[in-house]
Design a protein around this motif. Structure first.
Motif, short mmCIF file in Angstrom:
data_model
loop_
_atom_site.label_atom_id
_atom_site.label_comp_id
_atom_site.label_asym_id
_atom_site.label_seq_id
_atom_site.Cartn_x
_atom_site.Cartn_y
_atom_site.Cartn_z
N MET A 198 0.76 -1.20 -0.27
CA MET A 198 0.10 -0.13 -0.38
C MET A 198 0.95 1.33 -0.50
O MET A 198 0.59 2.16 -0.71
N ILE A 199 1.82 1.17 1.11
CA ILE A 199 2.56 2.32 0.87
C ILE A 199 3.33 2.56 -0.33
O ILE A 199 3.88 4.01 -0.97
N GLU A 200 4.08 1.64 -1.09
CA GLU A 200 4.92 1.16 -2.69
C GLU A 200 3.61 1.93 -3.22
O GLU A 200 4.09 3.40 -3.65
N VAL A 201 2.89 2.14 -3.76
CA VAL A 201 1.43 2.59 -4.15
C VAL A 201 1.26 4.20 -4.25
O VAL A 201 1.38 4.46 -5.33
N PHE A 202 1.29 3.97 -3.18
CA PHE A 202 0.77 5.84 -2.89
C PHE A 202 2.34 6.90 -3.18
O PHE A 202 2.55 7.77 -2.75
N LEU A 203 3.98 5.94 -3.25
CA LEU A 203 4.82 6.02 -2.66
C LEU A 203 5.61 6.32 -4.78
O LEU A 203 6.08 6.46 -4.99
N SER A 204 4.46 5.70 -4.91
CA SER A 204 4.76 6.22 -6.85
C SER A 204 4.56 7.32 -7.28
O SER A 204 4.31 8.27 -6.50
N PHE A 205 5.35 7.46 -8.26
CA PHE A 205 5.01 8.86 -9.32
C PHE A 205 3.51 9.15 -9.20
O PHE A 205 2.86 10.40 -8.84
N GLN A 206 2.73 8.37 -9.60
CA GLN A 206 0.94 8.92 -9.94
C GLN A 206 0.82 8.71 -9.12
O GLN A 206 -0.49 9.23 -8.20
N GLY A 207 1.13 7.94 -7.33
CA GLY A 207 0.82 8.45 -6.18
C GLY A 207 0.61 9.24 -6.16
O GLY A 207 -0.26 9.73 -4.71
N ILE A 208 2.01 10.08 -6.06
CA ILE A 208 2.82 11.39 -5.49
C ILE A 208 1.60 12.23 -6.01
O ILE A 208 0.94 13.20 -5.28
N ILE A 209 1.49 12.56 -7.57
CA ILE A 209 0.77 12.45 -8.37
C ILE A 209 -0.67 13.15 -7.40
O ILE A 209 -1.48 13.84 -7.55
N ILE A 210 -1.30 12.54 -7.78
CA ILE A 210 -3.00 11.65 -6.98
C ILE A 210 -3.55 12.30 -5.92
O ILE A 210 -4.17 13.42 -5.39
N LEU A 211 -1.46 12.41 -5.18
CA LEU A 211 -2.01 13.03 -3.24
C LEU A 211 -1.74 14.46 -3.07
O LEU A 211 -2.81 15.19 -2.23
N LEU A 212 -1.23 14.68 -4.31
CA LEU A 212 -0.77 16.38 -4.51
C LEU A 212 -2.51 16.72 -4.76
O LEU A 212 -2.14 18.36 -4.35
N ILE A 213 -2.35 16.30 -5.68
CA ILE A 213 -3.96 16.86 -6.21
C ILE A 213 -4.41 17.12 -5.18
O ILE A 213 -5.08 18.16 -5.33
N LEU A 214 -5.23 16.33 -4.34
CA LEU A 214 -5.61 15.86 -3.76
C LEU A 214 -5.73 17.05 -2.66
O LEU A 214 -6.32 17.36 -1.58
N LEU A 215 -4.25 16.71 -2.12
CA LEU A 215 -4.31 17.65 -0.82
C LEU A 215 -4.03 19.44 -1.84
O LEU A 215 -4.77 20.23 -0.47
N LEU A 216 -3.33 19.24 -2.46
CA LEU A 216 -3.94 21.38 -2.69
C LEU A 216 -5.35 21.67 -2.95
O LEU A 216 -5.99 22.96 -2.27
N ALA A 217 -5.82 21.22 -3.63
CA ALA A 217 -7.80 20.68 -3.49
C ALA A 217 -8.13 21.53 -2.38
O ALA A 217 -8.57 22.30 -2.03
N MET A 218 -8.17 20.10 -2.09
CA MET A 218 -8.85 20.70 -0.06
C MET A 218 -7.82 21.65 0.54
O MET A 218 -8.67 22.52 1.58
#
Length: 101
Positions: A51-71
């Protein structure tokens, strides 16, 4: 006490309308982005392995950044408008007045 009634009324009006917009527009959109990403990578996180590897992938980091910036933007905007309402009430200006540019 009467001057605070107008302030509270204006803040509550904005807050209710803003929360409804968040609830029915932005929240489903952000949830859709996260669901689509999780659907794409669901095989590797089905049993919490990698799970951590999935969210630390390039796409995972981009998705997390998009969600965090939007919030963060939505929270910032909420605080900004409430502060502006308080400032205008303190200066005894009409909130609905239009500024000339």
């Amino acid at each position: 006490m009467k001057k605070y009634g107008s302030l509270v009324k204006n803040i509550l009006q904005f807050t209710v309308i803003y929360k409804l917009i968040i609830l029915f527009a932005f929240s489903p959109l952000l949830r859709l982005v996260l669901k689509e990403y999780l659907k794409k990578v669901s095989v590797s996180i089905a049993f919490n392995q990698n799970m951590i590897e999935v969210f630390l992938s390039f796409q995972g980091i981009i998705i997390l950044l998009i969600l965090l910036l939007a919030m963060m933007f939505l929270i910032y905007y909420n605080l900004y408008v409430v502060i502006q309402i308080i400032t205008l009430e303190h200066q005894q200006k009409n909130i609905n007045s239009k500024k000339s540019f």
